[in-house]
Design an enzyme around this catalytic site. Structure first.
Site, PDB file in Angstrom:
ATOM      1  N   CYS A   2       0.824  -1.216   0.000  1.00 38.89           N
ATOM      2  CA  CYS A   2       0.000   0.000   0.000  1.00 38.89           C
ATOM      3  C   CYS A   2       0.858   1.266   0.000  1.00 38.89           C
ATOM      4  CB  CYS A   2      -0.873   0.041   1.241  1.00 38.89           C
ATOM      5  SG  CYS A   2      -1.898  -1.396   1.447  1.00 38.89           S
ATOM      6  N   ARG A  27       5.483  -0.554  -5.971  1.00 42.79           N
ATOM      7  CA  ARG A  27       5.415  -1.352  -4.745  1.00 42.79           C
ATOM      8  C   ARG A  27       4.385  -2.465  -4.842  1.00 42.79           C
ATOM      9  NH1 ARG A  27       6.703   2.849  -0.261  1.00 42.79           N
ATOM     10  NH2 ARG A  27       5.400   1.654   1.100  1.00 42.79           N
ATOM     11  N   TRP A  74      -3.033  -2.885  -1.439  1.00 40.51           N
ATOM     12  CA  TRP A  74      -2.669  -4.283  -1.687  1.00 40.51           C
ATOM     13  C   TRP A  74      -3.502  -5.079  -0.700  1.00 40.51           C
ATOM     14  CZ3 TRP A  74      -0.039  -8.276   0.994  1.00 40.51           C
ATOM     15  CH2 TRP A  74       0.444  -9.307   0.188  1.00 40.51           C
ATOM     16  N   ASN A 108      -2.299   2.207   5.685  1.00 41.09           N
ATOM     17  CA  ASN A 108      -1.391   1.097   5.361  1.00 41.09           C
ATOM     18  C   ASN A 108      -1.212   0.294   6.633  1.00 41.09           C
ATOM     19  OD1 ASN A 108      -1.003   2.346   2.962  1.00 41.09           O
ATOM     20  ND2 ASN A 108       1.146   2.861   3.295  1.00 41.09           N
ATOM     21  N   GLY A 109      -1.110  -1.023   6.499  1.00 44.34           N
ATOM     22  CA  GLY A 109      -0.866  -1.845   7.678  1.00 44.34           C
ATOM     23  C   GLY A 109      -2.052  -2.749   7.967  1.00 44.34           C
ATOM     24  N   GLU A 492      17.664 -19.006  -5.233  1.00 48.48           N
ATOM     25  CA  GLU A 492      17.268 -17.719  -5.810  1.00 48.48           C
ATOM     26  C   GLU A 492      16.740 -17.920  -7.242  1.00 48.48           C
ATOM     27  OE1 GLU A 492      16.543 -14.883  -5.015  1.00 48.48           O
ATOM     28  OE2 GLU A 492      16.944 -13.514  -6.659  1.00 48.48           O
ATOM     29  N   LYS A 496      12.989 -16.877  -8.452  1.00 46.18           N
ATOM     30  CA  LYS A 496      12.733 -15.992  -9.595  1.00 46.18           C
ATOM     31  C   LYS A 496      11.742 -16.647 -10.541  1.00 46.18           C
ATOM     32  CE  LYS A 496      13.847 -13.041  -8.422  1.00 46.18           C
ATOM     33  NZ  LYS A 496      14.605 -12.533  -7.294  1.00 46.18           N
ATOM     34  N   GLU A 499       8.171 -16.874  -9.036  1.00 50.93           N
ATOM     35  CA  GLU A 499       7.610 -15.553  -8.764  1.00 50.93           C
ATOM     36  C   GLU A 499       7.015 -14.897 -10.019  1.00 50.93           C
ATOM     37  OE1 GLU A 499      10.737 -12.951  -7.477  1.00 50.93           O
ATOM     38  OE2 GLU A 499       9.407 -11.768  -6.214  1.00 50.93           O
ATOM     39  N   HIS A 515      17.800 -38.178  -1.344  1.00 50.50           N
ATOM     40  CA  HIS A 515      17.082 -38.326  -0.075  1.00 50.50           C
ATOM     41  C   HIS A 515      15.606 -37.960  -0.227  1.00 50.50           C
ATOM     42  CE1 HIS A 515      20.790 -39.187   1.988  1.00 50.50           C
ATOM     43  NE2 HIS A 515      21.337 -38.113   1.427  1.00 50.50           N
ATOM     44  N   LYS A 614       6.106  -5.042  -4.145  1.00 54.06           N
ATOM     45  CA  LYS A 614       7.539  -4.772  -4.140  1.00 54.06           C
ATOM     46  C   LYS A 614       8.051  -4.546  -2.723  1.00 54.06           C
ATOM     47  CE  LYS A 614      11.560  -3.953  -5.869  1.00 54.06           C
ATOM     48  NZ  LYS A 614      12.320  -5.162  -6.243  1.00 54.06           N
TER      49      LYS A 614
HETATM   50  O1  M6R Z   1      13.073  -5.083   0.347  1.00 55.60           O
HETATM   51  P1  M6R Z   1      13.558  -6.403   0.879  1.00 55.60           P
HETATM   52  O2  M6R Z   1      14.856  -6.822   0.292  1.00 55.60           O
HETATM   53  O3  M6R Z   1      13.575  -6.443   2.377  1.00 55.60           O
HETATM   54  O4  M6R Z   1      12.459  -7.449   0.400  1.00 55.60           O
HETATM   55  C1  M6R Z   1      12.514  -8.784   0.807  1.00 55.60           C
HETATM   56  C2  M6R Z   1      11.643  -9.645  -0.076  1.00 55.60           C
HETATM   57  O5  M6R Z   1      10.308  -9.261   0.025  1.00 55.60           O
HETATM   58  C3  M6R Z   1      12.072  -9.585  -1.554  1.00 55.60           C
HETATM   59  O6  M6R Z   1      13.413  -9.910  -1.708  1.00 55.60           O
HETATM   60  C4  M6R Z   1      11.226 -10.554  -2.403  1.00 55.60           C
HETATM   61  O7  M6R Z   1      11.502 -11.872  -2.026  1.00 55.60           O
HETATM   62  C5  M6R Z   1      11.492 -10.322  -3.890  1.00 55.60           C
HETATM   63  N1  M6R Z   1      10.254 -10.022  -4.581  1.00 55.60           N
HETATM   64  C6  M6R Z   1      12.064 -11.495  -4.584  1.00 55.60           C
HETATM   65  O8  M6R Z   1      12.321 -11.238  -5.935  1.00 55.60           O
END
Ligand code: M6R
Length: 619
Positions: A2, A27, A74, A108-109, A492, A496, A499, A515, A614
């Site tokens: 938000c 965001r 959001w 927000n929150g 990672e 990616k 996501e 395993h 974001k």
């Molecule tokens: O802003 P931050 O690095 O603290 O965010 C942490 C995660 O929310 C962020 O890395 C998220 O996993 C990404 N969207 C991954 O690509």
């Protein structure tokens, strides 16, 4: 997540509010809205579409005024729908659901006790028009209102449990906005006879560079040309006025140009050589003072490291654990912030607590940091991409990565620059602990400085990765394998892919395959393997044989000198030569490209993947 923008001015502030929302768009959000004080009443426009559509709607409806608030939402409580979009209006006792009340509010929150408050307010005759937790705040402020908005907000806030940043205005006070924060970020922007609030200084870029970072518990009363900040004094139980420093902040606009790229994610992947060079710009040698004044004393005092982070930042921390233990010889643990904050752990005051965050506003990471500090671990350091963020302000020491604004939800250049910052931290701790010879320092610095060129060479592999992505786009599952230092890189890569392409992807340390996950391997399962020419290469080759023997399809990113050749069922993209300890920074790049091009081939919304935000500023 938000975003809030609010303003009190003598000019029409709707274009400023909308522009502010556009700067916060990156965001992530699923609805948006704006409300103003116009013609003696409250008016609003709300949309489940983009901010550009909201702007069009507001123009069509003739919404224009000097006092107003705006929001990108959001969804947490209640579906992404117009009736749940902010701003919310109070609807006083006995008013119908469509009745326009006197309070307009954005939030927000998360309000944790919203059920209890809702029941109480319903019993008082308030009518609810949404499923949000937010609407209770509008009604609660209305309930306490008797001619002074600040007073009503100050009475309502102590009833709220949870995290919030709010901005409110009232039909009966045309030139006033009251805003408050507790657990969610909020800044005050001071202008010439006008004042603003926003979730982030970036939302006010081009409007004012005079910024006050409000602290937890602050309430700000914005009027034309003046403002007051107050907070609850726990001793007297009264709100008292407080002074906060006004800082000059040159916030960059989030709305960077795409240039020749299709998406911000692609642009940001290709910006990595420059981002890494910028992150190293001020480094002339290794020294603890790279992390701030007094770092040498802190580094001398600590004998272990605790890394706290979420998502991609957690994986950069997981990579750094290998460096910290093998090069600096310092015991290191890495914890997912959302778990650590609620876990009974054994605190040790001689721990350096390191948070890693792109945004510097991730609620779980900030809470984990505070939890660590509350347990007596006072030495804190952050690796962060936003110098003005809460994380930097909360920590004793900091290394600011210079990735520049990262707009794509999928983190790319923030990750590789975090790794650079963490490698510098490793070297500085190694130096303090007597494990870094002059010769080793010079060699590591030379390798770091060559990184931009090395990453550029990896980016040139894009056409080969595109060819693979056509295959991947037809799959629904993928496995990623790595060993040692490259296991977090496999994690990672899998993050990616899931996501942004929505393909289910999991990563394992290759030795763990037999395993359990080997049961998943069939000809339909692509197995992406990160294969650097390091000490574990022969072990990794055996793991690859286990996959081949079961008919699995291997897609291997192999260092040039590994002698792994393509054959039936074994597809190889040859990386440049092995890059030693810094190899993870090179190996993650083709995984980013693979996820990106697979997502493009599947036609997903790459920069704004479904359900994700974001900046994750709620728990
Ligand atoms: O802003 P931050 O690095 O603290 O965010 C942490 C995660 O929310 C962020 O890395 C998220 O996993 C990404 N969207 C991954 O690509």
């Amino acid at each position: 997540m938000c975003g809030i923008v609010g303003a009190v001015s003598q000019r029409n502030i709707v274009p400023i509010l909308v522009e502010g929302l556009k700067r916060l768009e990156y965001r992530g959000y699923d609805s948006c809205g704006v409300a103003v004080h116009q013609d003696g009443g409250l008016r609003r426009a709300r949309s489940t579409s983009r901010v550009a559509e909201l702007q069009h709607q507001a123009e069509q409806d003739g919404i224009a005024a000097g006092t107003g608030i705006a929001h990108t939402r959001w969804a947490t409580h209640g579906a992404p729908a117009v009736h749940n979009a902010h701003p919310h209006f109070s609807a006083g006792p006995n008013a119908g659901a469509d009745a326009v009340g006197r309070i307009a509010l954005v939030h927000n929150g998360i309000i944790e006790n919203h059920d209890e408050l809702r029941a109480e307010l319903k019993a008082r005759g308030y009518v609810f028009a949404s499923q949000t937790d937010t609407e209770v705040i509008a009604h609660l402020i209305d309930h306490h209102y008797s001619g002074d908005l600040l007073d009503a907000v100050q009475q309502a806030l102590p009833r709220l449990k949870g995290a919030y940043a709010v901005a409110v205005f009232c039909r009966d006070e045309p030139h006033r906005v009251v805003a408050a924060r507790e657990g969610s970020p909020l800044v005050l922007g001071v202008g010439e006879s006008e004042n603003f609030v926003a979730s982030d200084a970036m939302a006010l870029a081009g409007v004012t560079d005079q910024i006050v970072y409000l602290e937890e518990g602050d309430v700000v009363d914005l009027q034309l040309g003046r403002y007051w900040i107050s907070r609850l004094d726990t001793t007297s139980g009264r709100f008292i006025t407080v002074q906060r420093e006004v800082k000059t902040v040159h916030a960059h606009s989030g709305a960077a140009e795409l240039g020749p790229y299709r998406h911000y994610m692609q642009k940001e992947i290709f910006e990595q050589p420059v981002a890494i060079a910028n992150t190293l710009d001020a480094v002339t040698g290794i020294s603890p003072e790279l992390f701030g004044d007094g770092a040498w004393r802190v580094f001398k005092e600590v004998d272990k490291v605790l890394i706290l982070a979420c998502g991609t930042s957690y994986y950069s921390g997981s990579t750094a654990k290998y460096w910290l233990e093998s090069i600096a010889k310092i015991p290191t643990s890495v914890e997912i912030a959302s778990e650590y904050r609620y876990r009974d752990s054994v605190p040790d005051p001689k721990t350096l607590v390191v948070t890693i965050s792109q945004s510097g506003e991730t609620a779980d990471t900030i809470a984990a940091l505070k939890h660590a500090r509350a347990q007596g671990m006072k030495h804190t350091l952050t690796i962060c991409n936003v110098s003005t963020s809460a994380m930097v302000r909360e920590c004793e020491l900091a290394y600011i990565t210079r990735a520049g604004a990262e707009i794509g939800v999928a983190s790319t250049k923030a990750f590789t620059t975090q790794l650079v910052g963490l490698f510098l931290l490793t070297l500085a701790l190694a130096q303090t602990r007597g494990h870094l010879s002059d010769e080793a320092e010079a060699r590591h610095l030379k390798d770091l400085r060559h990184l931009p060129v090395a990453v550029q060479a990896v980016l040139a592999l894009e056409p080969q990765v595109i060819a693979w992505s056509e295959e991947f786009a037809r799959k629904e599952n993928a496995l990623f394998l790595g060993r040692g230092l490259h296991y977090p890189i496999a994690l990672e890569g899998a993050l990616k892919l899931k996501e942004i392409s929505y393909i289910h992807a999991e990563a394992y340390p290759a030795g763990e395959l037999k395993h359990g996950p080997l049961a998943l391997v069939t000809a339909e399962m692509p197995v992406v393997t990160v294969a650097p020419n390091d000490a574990l290469l022969e072990k990794l080759k055996s793991n690859m044989q286990e996959v081949r023997a079961r008919g699995g399809q291997l897609y291997v990113f192999a260092d040039g000198d590994t002698a792994i050749e393509s054959e039936a069922g074994l597809h190889v993209i040859r990386m440049p030569e092995h890059y030693g300890a810094l190899s993870p920074i090179l190996h993650v790049v083709p995984l980013q490209l693979l996820a990106y091009h697979t997502a493009c081939a599947r036609g997903t919304d790459v920069d704004k993947p479904r359900n994700l935000a974001k900046s994750v500023t709620v728990e």
